[in-house]
Design a protein around this motif. Structure first.
Motif, short mmCIF file in Angstrom:
data_model
loop_
_atom_site.label_atom_id
_atom_site.label_comp_id
_atom_site.label_asym_id
_atom_site.label_seq_id
_atom_site.Cartn_x
_atom_site.Cartn_y
_atom_site.Cartn_z
N VAL A 55 -21.20 5.57 51.90
CA VAL A 55 -20.83 6.94 51.52
C VAL A 55 -22.08 7.82 51.48
O VAL A 55 -22.05 8.98 51.92
N SER A 56 -23.18 7.28 51.00
CA SER A 56 -24.44 8.02 50.97
C SER A 56 -24.88 8.40 52.38
O SER A 56 -25.33 9.52 52.62
N LEU A 57 -24.73 7.47 53.32
CA LEU A 57 -25.05 7.75 54.71
C LEU A 57 -24.17 8.90 55.24
O LEU A 57 -24.66 9.81 55.91
N TYR A 58 -22.90 8.85 54.93
CA TYR A 58 -21.98 9.91 55.35
C TYR A 58 -22.46 11.27 54.84
O TYR A 58 -22.51 12.23 55.60
N TYR A 59 -22.79 11.33 53.56
CA TYR A 59 -23.18 12.62 52.97
C TYR A 59 -24.50 13.15 53.52
O TYR A 59 -24.66 14.36 53.70
N ILE A 60 -25.45 12.27 53.82
CA ILE A 60 -26.71 12.77 54.39
C ILE A 60 -26.48 13.24 55.81
O ILE A 60 -27.09 14.21 56.26
N LYS A 61 -25.56 12.60 56.53
CA LYS A 61 -25.22 13.06 57.89
C LYS A 61 -24.55 14.43 57.84
O LYS A 61 -24.64 15.20 58.79
N GLN A 62 -23.88 14.72 56.70
CA GLN A 62 -23.24 16.02 56.51
C GLN A 62 -24.22 17.06 55.99
O GLN A 62 -23.86 18.22 55.81
N GLY A 63 -25.44 16.62 55.67
CA GLY A 63 -26.46 17.53 55.17
C GLY A 63 -26.39 17.78 53.67
O GLY A 63 -27.06 18.67 53.16
N ASN A 64 -25.61 16.99 52.96
CA ASN A 64 -25.47 17.17 51.52
C ASN A 64 -26.48 16.27 50.80
O ASN A 64 -26.18 15.14 50.41
N ILE A 65 -27.68 16.79 50.63
CA ILE A 65 -28.78 16.03 50.05
C ILE A 65 -28.51 15.69 48.59
O ILE A 65 -28.83 14.59 48.13
N THR A 66 -27.90 16.61 47.85
CA THR A 66 -27.66 16.40 46.42
C THR A 66 -26.75 15.18 46.18
O THR A 66 -27.08 14.31 45.38
N VAL A 67 -25.63 15.11 46.89
CA VAL A 67 -24.71 13.98 46.71
C VAL A 67 -25.37 12.70 47.22
O VAL A 67 -25.27 11.64 46.60
N HIS A 68 -26.07 12.80 48.36
CA HIS A 68 -26.80 11.64 48.91
C HIS A 68 -27.77 11.08 47.88
O HIS A 68 -27.81 9.87 47.63
N LYS A 69 -28.53 11.96 47.27
CA LYS A 69 -29.52 11.54 46.28
C LYS A 69 -28.84 10.89 45.06
O LYS A 69 -29.27 9.85 44.59
N ARG A 70 -27.79 11.51 44.57
CA ARG A 70 -27.07 10.97 43.41
C ARG A 70 -26.47 9.59 43.71
O ARG A 70 -26.53 8.69 42.87
N LEU A 71 -25.90 9.45 44.88
CA LEU A 71 -25.32 8.15 45.26
C LEU A 71 -26.41 7.08 45.37
O LEU A 71 -26.21 5.93 44.96
N ASN A 72 -27.56 7.46 45.90
CA ASN A 72 -28.65 6.49 46.02
C ASN A 72 -29.23 6.12 44.66
O ASN A 72 -29.62 4.96 44.45
N ILE A 73 -29.29 7.07 43.76
CA ILE A 73 -29.75 6.75 42.39
C ILE A 73 -28.77 5.77 41.74
O ILE A 73 -29.18 4.79 41.12
N LEU A 74 -27.48 6.03 41.91
CA LEU A 74 -26.46 5.12 41.36
C LEU A 74 -26.57 3.74 41.99
O LEU A 74 -26.52 2.72 41.30
N THR A 75 -26.73 3.70 43.31
CA THR A 75 -26.86 2.41 44.01
C THR A 75 -28.11 1.67 43.54
O THR A 75 -28.07 0.46 43.32
N PHE A 76 -29.20 2.39 43.37
CA PHE A 76 -30.44 1.80 42.89
C PHE A 76 -30.24 1.21 41.49
O PHE A 76 -30.68 0.08 41.22
N CYS A 77 -29.59 1.96 40.61
CA CYS A 77 -29.33 1.48 39.24
C CYS A 77 -28.43 0.25 39.25
O CYS A 77 -28.69 -0.72 38.52
N LEU A 78 -27.39 0.28 40.07
CA LEU A 78 -26.51 -0.89 40.17
C LEU A 78 -27.26 -2.10 40.71
O LEU A 78 -27.05 -3.23 40.26
#
Length: 191
Positions: free
Chosen positions: A59-82
């Protein structure tokens, strides 16, 4: 923070994590005399976390491909924490569980029945063919994740992209193969 400090920090964290995992997998540090009741649930929790991380990475890959850096970053922070929670749970399980689970060990007596003659011979080879790169890449991807995470948070986009070209597919393989390894070894757990 300088790049030199970040590289040293990443190297130290990577070495410490790998050493802790090796020490616990070799049972060098004795665990508790009585295994806590929650211990058998940790592998399932770890598989669930890995599966969740797989979805979040995609999903993070999808959002960065869409240019949505904010959601991409939040998803990666969540993934990192998990993934950090996974690591703690994995280390805890191997500390608490003082015996190894062996693919093909039907009776839980430590004897592998998975040779050419038994029904588990071919499946054992497939299991080991998935497990081996899973272990190697899980150890190898840690510094890539830490460095790419740092570069992304610092908005060093080009450096982040260069690292993620390697980190993303390896991390994705590790999360997917972690679930597959769990599903394959689960029948041989004897808690």
């Amino acid at each position: 923070m300088t790049d030199k400090f970040i590289f040293r920090f990443v190297a130290i964290v990577t070495v410490v994590v790998i050493l802790v995992v090796v020490v616990l997998n070799r049972h060098i540090i004795p665990g508790p005399a009585v295994t806590p009741a929650f211990t058998p649930y940790l592998p399932m929790l770890n598989a669930f976390i890995n599966g969740t991380c797989t979805v979040l990475l995609l999903v993070s890959l999808y959002y960065i491909k869409q240019g949505n850096i904010t959601v991409h970053k939040r998803l990666n922070i969540l993934t990192f924490c998990l993934s950090a929670i996974f690591l703690v749970s994995y280390i805890l399980f191997h500390y608490l569980m003082q015996r190894d689970t062996i693919y093909g060990d039907i009776n839980g007596d430590g004897k592998v029945l998975g040779n050419e003659i038994t029904q588990y011979g071919t499946l054992r080879k497939i299991y080991l063919a998935i497990l081996t790169p899973h272990i190697i890449l899980a150890a190898g991807v840690l510094p890539l994740i830490l460095l790419s995470f740092h570069r992304g948070l610092q908005m060093q986009v080009e450096k982040h992209r260069k690292l993620v070209r390697w980190a993303f597919p390896i991390w994705l393989f590790v999360t997917v193969s972690g679930v597959v390894v769990y599903l394959m070894i689960k029948p041989f757990y004897h808690f």
